[in-house]
Design a protein around this motif. Structure first.
Motif, mmCIF file in Angstrom:
data_model
loop_
_atom_site.group_PDB
_atom_site.id
_atom_site.type_symbol
_atom_site.label_atom_id
_atom_site.label_comp_id
_atom_site.label_asym_id
_atom_site.label_seq_id
_atom_site.Cartn_x
_atom_site.Cartn_y
_atom_site.Cartn_z
ATOM 1 N N GLU A 194 1.535 38.171 -39.920
ATOM 2 C CA GLU A 194 2.177 37.926 -41.218
ATOM 3 C C GLU A 194 3.634 38.369 -41.138
ATOM 4 N N PRO A 195 4.509 37.559 -40.533
ATOM 5 C CA PRO A 195 5.888 38.003 -40.288
ATOM 6 C C PRO A 195 6.647 38.414 -41.550
ATOM 7 N N TRP A 196 6.364 37.769 -42.672
ATOM 8 C CA TRP A 196 7.137 38.074 -43.879
ATOM 9 C C TRP A 196 6.881 39.496 -44.389
ATOM 10 N N VAL A 197 5.722 40.092 -44.016
ATOM 11 C CA VAL A 197 5.405 41.446 -44.476
ATOM 12 C C VAL A 197 6.317 42.475 -43.814
ATOM 13 N N VAL A 198 7.008 42.095 -42.734
ATOM 14 C CA VAL A 198 7.946 43.010 -42.092
ATOM 15 C C VAL A 198 9.026 43.458 -43.083
ATOM 16 N N LEU B 66 2.392 42.856 -37.485
ATOM 17 C CA LEU B 66 2.789 41.996 -38.603
ATOM 18 C C LEU B 66 3.519 40.757 -38.107
ATOM 19 N N LEU B 67 4.349 40.914 -37.103
ATOM 20 C CA LEU B 67 5.053 39.755 -36.557
ATOM 21 C C LEU B 67 4.075 38.713 -36.038
ATOM 22 N N ARG B 68 3.013 39.161 -35.441
ATOM 23 C CA ARG B 68 2.054 38.236 -34.840
ATOM 24 C C ARG B 68 1.191 37.543 -35.877
ATOM 25 N N PHE C 178 10.355 49.526 -29.747
ATOM 26 C CA PHE C 178 8.996 49.523 -29.218
ATOM 27 C C PHE C 178 8.239 48.288 -29.678
ATOM 28 N N ALA C 179 8.478 47.847 -30.911
ATOM 29 C CA ALA C 179 7.868 46.594 -31.363
ATOM 30 C C ALA C 179 8.311 45.444 -30.473
ATOM 31 N N GLY C 180 9.596 45.436 -30.097
ATOM 32 C CA GLY C 180 10.091 44.398 -29.201
ATOM 33 C C GLY C 180 9.436 44.467 -27.838
ATOM 34 N N VAL C 181 9.240 45.676 -27.321
ATOM 35 C CA VAL C 181 8.578 45.842 -26.027
ATOM 36 C C VAL C 181 7.164 45.282 -26.069
ATOM 37 N N ARG D 273 9.326 30.709 -30.473
ATOM 38 C CA ARG D 273 8.784 31.763 -31.334
ATOM 39 C C ARG D 273 9.338 33.131 -30.949
ATOM 40 N N ASP D 274 9.544 33.356 -29.671
ATOM 41 C CA ASP D 274 10.074 34.639 -29.214
ATOM 42 C C ASP D 274 11.475 34.881 -29.765
ATOM 43 N N TRP D 275 12.293 33.819 -29.811
ATOM 44 C CA TRP D 275 13.637 33.961 -30.368
ATOM 45 C C TRP D 275 13.577 34.293 -31.860
ATOM 46 N N LEU D 276 12.616 33.711 -32.553
ATOM 47 C CA LEU D 276 12.459 34.012 -33.982
ATOM 48 C C LEU D 276 12.057 35.471 -34.176
#
Length: 444
Positions: free
Chosen positions: A240-244, A236-238, A109-112, A65-68
């Motif tokens: 509803e990822p598609w809303v990104v 959103l990633l956590r 920052f989202a990645g962090v 999931r982290d890679w996605l």
């Protein structure tokens, strides 16, 4: 002819590729010609960032999931950079000598917040590498330093998240504790990056104005907004990822609108003094004059021309002249009301617009400004070292609507003519434009 053009373009591309490849060779970096303290500072930051990346390789497990999530953030960052590439090239050049503020922090920052440290570091590397190759405005060592500051900023934010709730990391807890966690992490991220960049700016140019090195407060509002968007992207990633995708489209539209507005503001500003320029002053003066005509209220104009300014440039250099202009501009800005507009009209001439300023108020303002300028003590840099300039004087001309004229052109000419009369009468004085009657032609 077409084949010749294609051959020339191919030669030019090959030449550009070779120059870019040479630029990446550490031996070719302009960093090595900088003072030793700058070289040491940059190397310490770069090495510290590399050590953080190596040290966190085994910090947490990496899942599929982290890679996605990494892929989603990297693609979003790439599309964002491409969508704003044209205007960011201009902004990066305009930010020379001050911290360069952008919205890439939204993605990093989202990645962090949601990625394990090694993948967060990889996201930062991908984002900054893409930005460098597409913008190509920053030398490789500066690009590397910028990426290193973000890595260290991300590490500071990660430490805060772990300290608040280690079980939720990578990620952050729910509810009010989560709000507290991302706020503290955001502050740590911002402060670390900001302090490192400002330190580099001040060390690289010790004579730089500290206020300029700190940048504008509005730029820090942009940073705060980008970090807030980073929190939104992480959430959103956590869930509803598609809303990104929707968020990305929204950010692209807001980004372009925001930055175009910034450049419109810059186009209205004199770069040396930070005051309005003559174009913007004319624009607002016409609007204020129309309001004065509509409401039957007065309007005042003050022209202030520094006396013997050329002699300052000749004796102490143009840098000293620029410092005098900035000091006068700051004095005028502090003294005037919020509704008044002061502009650098050109050279050493300043123009002040006084909405609702009658003859008494306008003359009093002109006299007050003249006295302030006369009392200035301005430290400047000259070829012989630091000197303090005093006894600076100015000639002031004032004009008012409707006594001195009924059009903006008439008012400007009246104030300019009065300023010339003040100089001719011996300088360092205020002269009021004579009243103009319908039967009397305006002075030429």
């Amino acid at each position: 002819m077409s084949s010749i053009r294609h051959w020339r373009r191919w030669r030019q591309r090959r030449r550009t590729d070779r120059e870019r490849a040479r630029a990446w060779r550490p031996t070719q970096w302009s960093l090595w010609s900088a003072p030793r303290v700058v070289i040491g500072y940059v190397l310490v930051v770069d090495i510290a960032a590399f050590a953080v990346l190596i040290g966190t390789l085994q910090f947490v497990d990496v899942h599929r999931r982290d890679w996605l999530w990494l892929a989603v953030l990297a693609v979003g960052s790439a599309i964002h950079i491409e969508g704003a590439r044209g205007i960011e090239r201009l902004r990066e050049v305009a930010a020379e000598g001050v911290p360069y503020v952008n919205l890439k922090g939204m993605w990093t920052f989202a990645g962090v917040l949601v990625l394990p440290p090694p993948l967060a570091g990889l996201l930062i590397a991908l984002t900054y590498a893409h930005s460098w190759f597409r913008l190509r405005r920053v030398t490789p060592h500066r690009w590397l330093f910028s990426a290193a500051t973000i890595v260290l900023a991300g590490a500071a934010a990660g430490v805060c998240l772990v300290a608040i709730d280690a079980d939720s990391y990578p990620g952050y807890p729910a509810g009010i504790v989560g709000l507290f966690a991302v706020t503290v992490a955001g502050l740590a991220y911002w402060f670390t990056n900001y302090a490192l960049v400002v330190g580099a700016v001040l060390l690289s140019n010790p004579e730089a104005n500290a206020r300029a090195a700190l940048g504008r407060l509005s730029d820090q509002a942009i940073v705060a907004g980008s970090l807030g968007l980073g929190v939104a992207a992480a959430s959103l990633l956590r869930h509803e990822p598609w809303v990104v995708v929707v968020l990305l489209l929204t950010i692209l539209g807001l980004h372009r609108a925001l930055l175009v507005g910034q450049f419109q503001t810059a186009a209205r500003t004199d770069p040396q003094t930070g005051l309005a320029n003559s174009v913007f002053w004319h624009e607002l003066a016409r609007k204020e004059l129309a309001r004065a005509e509509r409401t039957n209220t007065p309007l005042g104009i003050v022209f202030l021309d520094l006396d013997r300014f050329t002699s300052i440039n000749d004796a102490y250099g143009h840098l000293a002249g620029d410092q005098v202009l900035k000091a006068v501009a700051n004095t005028l800005s502090r003294e005037l009301r919020a509704d008044d507009l002061v502009a650098r009209f050109g050279g050493e001439v300043f123009a002040v617009l006084l909405p609702a300023g009658d003859a008494v108020d306008t003359v009093a303002t002109g006299e007050r400004l003249r006295t302030l300028v006369e009392g200035l003590r301005i430290p400047v840099n000259s070829p012989g070292g630091k000197v303090e300039l005093s006894e600076l004087t100015c000639s002031v001309g004032v004009a008012t609507y409707p006594a001195s004229g009924t059009t903006l052109e008439q008012l400007i000419l009246a104030a300019d003519t009065a300023t010339y009369a003040a100089k001719k009468a011996g300088r360092n004085r205020v002269v009021t434009a004579p009243d103009r009657t319908p039967d009397t032609p305006h002075p030429a």
